[in-house]
Design an enzyme around this catalytic site. Structure first.
Site, PDB file in Angstrom:
ATOM      1  N   GLY A 127      -5.430   6.153   8.147  1.00 27.71           N
ATOM      2  CA  GLY A 127      -5.097   7.425   7.496  1.00 27.71           C
ATOM      3  C   GLY A 127      -5.014   7.305   5.987  1.00 27.71           C
ATOM      4  N   CYS A 128      -4.413   6.222   5.514  1.00 30.83           N
ATOM      5  CA  CYS A 128      -4.265   6.032   4.068  1.00 30.83           C
ATOM      6  C   CYS A 128      -5.604   5.758   3.397  1.00 30.83           C
ATOM      7  CB  CYS A 128      -3.267   4.911   3.788  1.00 30.83           C
ATOM      8  SG  CYS A 128      -1.604   5.309   4.364  1.00 30.83           S
ATOM      9  N   THR A 129      -6.472   5.037   4.087  1.00 28.33           N
ATOM     10  CA  THR A 129      -7.811   4.796   3.551  1.00 28.33           C
ATOM     11  C   THR A 129      -8.577   6.117   3.451  1.00 28.33           C
ATOM     12  OG1 THR A 129      -7.861   2.556   4.426  1.00 28.33           O
ATOM     13  CG2 THR A 129      -9.992   3.574   3.920  1.00 28.33           C
ATOM     14  N   ALA A 183      -7.014   8.102   0.465  1.00 28.16           N
ATOM     15  CA  ALA A 183      -7.370   7.535  -0.841  1.00 28.16           C
ATOM     16  C   ALA A 183      -8.851   7.759  -1.147  1.00 28.16           C
ATOM     17  CB  ALA A 183      -7.027   6.047  -0.879  1.00 28.16           C
TER      18      ALA A 183
END
Length: 159
Positions: free
Chosen positions: A51-53, A56
């Site tokens: 999710g963070c990838t 970002a």
């Protein structure tokens, strides 16, 4: 947990000042941009997770749009400077990732944990005077963080 709700930074709040090291080791503060341009500050849980990838990389993919809107983008998580450096290099992220190792800035902003376990995902749009003008919080709507910020900054009557 109650103190976080009471102290939560919200629309109309003065954004708390901070200084944190970026992936290059350089200290970056909110004050570096005040009086100059709006800041899109996104708190995310952890480098290199799915999710963070995705989040970002969505900010990366719209980075030129943010530049056209004269806004600075910064990400904050509790990962180390070294982790941020690897994450930024791997995904060619053009904006600073700030290391909040003790989660002090996360607490000052009142970013909640999800299910009391995982660091929350919240994006703040802060104007040139340091006032929070838009907040979006969603653990799962990762790409909406970018869409919300672009939409707000693009609005003709934004404050």
């Amino acid at each position: 947990m109650g103190f976080r709700t009471k102290d939560k930074v919200d629309v109309g709040s003065k954004a708390p000042e901070f200084a944190l090291p970026s992936q290059s080791g350089e200290m970056v503060s909110l004050g570096d941009f005040l009086g100059e341009k709006p800041v899109v500050l996104f708190f995310y849980p952890k480098d290199d997770t799915p999710g963070c990838t995705k989040e970002a990389c969505a900010f990366r993919d719209e980075y030129e749009r943010f530049k056209e809107l004269d806004a600075e983008v910064m990400g904050i998580s509790s990962d180390s400077v070294e982790s941020h450096e690897r994450f930024a290099d791997k995904h060619k992220l053009p904006f600073p990732l700030l290391s909040d190792r003790g989660e002090k800035v996360r607490r000052i902003y009142g970013v909640p944990n999800t299910f009391g376990l995982f660091p929350g995902r919240v994006t703040y749009v802060i104007d040139q005077q340091g006032i929070v003008r838009h907040v979006f919080s969603s653990q799962i709507g990762v790409e909406r963080h970018v869409a919300e910020a672009v939409s707000f900054l693009s609005a003709p009557n934004r404050k």
